[in-house]
Design a protein around this motif. Structure first.
Motif, short mmCIF file in Angstrom:
data_model
loop_
_atom_site.label_atom_id
_atom_site.label_comp_id
_atom_site.label_asym_id
_atom_site.label_seq_id
_atom_site.Cartn_x
_atom_site.Cartn_y
_atom_site.Cartn_z
N THR A 1 0.86 -1.19 0.00
CA THR A 1 0.00 0.00 0.00
C THR A 1 0.90 1.24 0.00
O THR A 1 0.68 2.19 -0.75
N ARG A 2 1.96 1.14 0.81
CA ARG A 2 2.93 2.25 0.87
C ARG A 2 3.65 2.40 -0.48
O ARG A 2 3.81 3.52 -0.99
N LYS B 1 2.64 1.56 -3.42
CA LYS B 1 1.75 2.06 -4.48
C LYS B 1 1.66 3.59 -4.41
O LYS B 1 1.65 4.28 -5.43
N LYS B 2 1.66 4.10 -3.18
CA LYS B 2 1.58 5.55 -3.02
C LYS B 2 2.88 6.22 -3.46
O LYS B 2 2.89 7.36 -3.90
#
Ligand code: UGA
Length: 435
Positions: free
Chosen positions: A394-395, A397-398
Motif C-alpha cells: 500500500t505504501r 503504491k503511493k
C-alpha cells in the motif's frame, strides 16, 4: 591431518575453515599479502553466512592459520589443495596460469610425499598437466599423487553444503591417494564417488552445465507460456514432481549469473570444441541465458513505452540472495541496458550496494526498498531476497509514480498484485494484469 589450501578465495576459504572445523590442522595460503594480513585479524573478504564465526573459532583453537608464504604451507602439510581462481579468457577458455604457478611452487618446496588436490574448477585433463608440471619441477625423486576433488558449494549456503554434501567426488590414481581422501572426509559420513581424475574433473563441469541447462530450459518454456497464457511456475511444479527431473533449478527468471555457471559453461564449450566435440546444446543454453535479459528489457518497454528520462527503481543487485556477489549478475547488465536508453536508476540491495557502486555509474543507491520506489516510474525485482517478499505494498503504491511492477524472479502472486491495484508482469506467468 595436516592440510594446506593454496588460494583464499571463496572456495579456498570455506574449504579451509570447514576442514579445520572437522579437526584438521589447516594452513590457508595466498600470495595477496593484504588479504592474509586481514585474515590473520579474522577480517573476511567475502560475505558468507557463518564463515566469520567458523574462522574465528578455528583460529582460536589453533587449527586454522594464514600465511603468504607458500613454502611454509607446502613444507608443513601432507595434503595440499589448489583452490586458486580459473577465470575466463576472452575466448571462454579457462585461464589456468594460477594453477600452473601453484603446481610449480608446490614442486619446488616439497620435502616429502604430498597429495596435491585440484579443488578449483578446471577443464578435463588439467590433472594430467598438474602432474606433468610437478614432475618437471620437483627437485629430487620425491613421491607425490594428484587427485581431483571438485567442490559443489553454493554461495550463501556454502558451509551447510560442505558439511552436508549430496556426494563427495574423489578422482585419484593411487590407492594411497584414495585412502587419504576418504579418511579426510570420513567425519562427514557422506556418499563418496571414487573415480579416475578425468571423470572427476568432468563431473564438475557436467554438473554445473546441466544445472545451467535446466535454468535455460525453463526460461525457454516461460516464453512459450507467455505466448499461450500458461503459467511457468505450474509447469515447473508439474515437471519437477517427476523424480527423473526433480524440482530444483526450474525457477524461471532473468537468467543465471555468478562466478560459476557463466564461466563454467564457457569453459566447457571451449574444451569440448578443442576435443572435437562441438557442444551445440550448451551454446544454446548460453544464448537463452543472454537473451533472457533482452526479454526482460522488452517487458519494461511494454509497460513504460519510452525508457528515456524515466526513473526506474531496482530491488536486488547481487546475482542471487544471501550474497554480496555481483559477478555476472543479470541485474548489473539490465541496469546498464536501461541507462544506455536514458533511464535514471534508483537501486537497493541488502548487501551488494558497496560492490555495485564500484561497477555502476550514476546509480542512486537507496537506504531501503521504499526509497527506491519513491518517485519511480516502475519497480523491478532483480534478486529474490526474502525481505522483498514482505513489503508494504500500500505504501509502495503511493510512492511509485505509476503502479508498475516487473518481477524478474516471480516472487509475487500476479492475482494478489492485481488486487492491490498494480500492473504486474512476472516471467512466464499466466495473469498479466491489464489496467
Ligand atoms: C553454483 C552451483 O550451484 C554449485 O553447486 C557450485 O559449486 C558453484 O556454482 C561453483 O561451481 O562454485 P552458485 O554460483 O553459488 O553455485 O549459485 P546457484 O545457487 O547455483 O545459482 C546460480 C545462478 O542461477 C543464480 O544467478 C541464480 O539466480 C540462478 N538460478 C538458480 C535461476 O535462475 N533459477 C534457478 O532455478 C536456480
Amino acid at each position: 591431518m595436516k592440510i594446506s589450501i593454496i588460494g583464499t578465495g571463496y572456495v579456498g576459504l570455506v574449504t579451509g575453515a570447514c576442514l579445520a572445523d572437522l579437526g584438521n590442522t589447516v594452513i590457508c595460503a595466498d600470495n595477496n599479502k593484504n588479504k592474509i594480513t586481514n585474515l590473520k585479524k579474522c577480517i573476511i573478504p567475502i560475505y558468507e553466512p557463518g564463515l566469520e564465526e567458523l574462522v574465528k573459532i578455528n583460529v582460536r583453537k589453533k587449527r586454522l592459520c594464514f600465511t603468504a608464504d607458500i613454502k611454509e604451507a607446502v613444507s608443513k602439510s601432507q595434503i595440499i589443495f589448489i583452490a586458486v581462481g580459473t577465470p575466463s579468457l576472452s575466448n571462454g577458455e579457462a585461464d589456468l596460469t594460477g594453477v600452473e604457478n601453484v603446481a610449480r611452487n608446490i614442486a619446488l618446496n616439497m620435502t616429502g610425499y604430498r597429495l596435491i588436490v585440484e579443488k578449483s574448477t578446471v577443464p578435463v585433463e588439467t590433472g594430467k598437466w598438474v602432474k606433468h608440471t610437478v614432475s618437471t619441477f620437483v627437485k629430487r625423486n620425491i613421491d607425490f599423487d594428484i587427485a581431483s576433488n571438485p567442490e559443489f558449494l553454493r554461495e550463501g549456503q556454502a558451509i551447510n553444503d560442505f558439511m552436508h554434501p549430496d556426494r563427495i567426488v574423489i578422482g585419484a590414481e593411487s590407492k594411497k591417494a584414495r585412502e587419504l581422501m576418504a579418511a579426510l572426509y570420513k567425519p562427514l559420513n557422506a556418499p563418496l564417488v571414487i573415480t579416475d581424475i578425468k571423470s572427476a574433473e568432468l563431473i564438475k563441469h557436467a554438473s554445473n552445465s546441466f544445472l545451467a541447462n535446466k535454468i535455460s530450459f525453463i526460461n525457454a518454456i516461460s516464453r512459450i507460456c507467455e505466448k499461450v497464457g500458461a503459467d511457468v511456475m505450474e509447469v515447473a511444479f508439474g515437471m519437477g514432481m517427476d523424480k527423473r527431473i526433480g524440482p530444483g533449478f526450474l525457477s524461471a527468471g532473468i537468467g543465471y549469473g555468478g562466478s560459476c555457471f557463466p564461466k563454467d559453461v564457457d569453459a566447457f564449450i571451449d574444451i569440448a570444441q578443442k576435443l572435437g566435440c562441438d557442444f551445440d546444446l550448451l551454446k544454446a543454453v548460453r544464448e537463452v541465458n543472454e537473451s533472457q535479459k533482452n526479454m526482460f528489457l522488452k517487458k519494461i518497454k511494454d509497460m513504460l513505452w519510452i525508457i528515456k528520462d524515466k526513473t526506474i527503481g531496482v530491488l536486488g543487485l547481487s546475482f542471487k540472495p544471501d550474497t554480496d556477489d555481483i559477478r555476472n549478475a543479470p541485474s548489473i547488465d539490465i541496469i546498464r541496458m536501461l541507462q544506455a536508453e536514458g533511464a535514471k536508476i534508483k537501486a537497493y540491495d541488502p548487501s551488494a550496494m558497496e560492490k555495485a557502486a564500484k561497477a555502476l555509474d550514476k546509480v542512486k543507491f537507496c537506504k531501503d526498498p521504499y526509497e527506491a520506489c519513491k518517485g519511480s516510474d516502475c519497480l523491478l525485482i532483480a534478486t529474490e531476497w526474502d525481505e522483498f517478499k514482505e513489503l508494504d505494498f500500500t505504501r509502495i503504491k503511493k510512492m511509485l509514480k505509476r503502479p508498475f511492477i516487473i518481477d524478474g524472479r516471480n516472487i509475487y502472486d500476479p492475482a494478489a498484485m492485481k488486487k492491490l491495484g498494480f500492473m504486474y508482469a512476472g516471467i512466464g506467468r499466466r495473469a498479466v494484469t491489464k489496467k
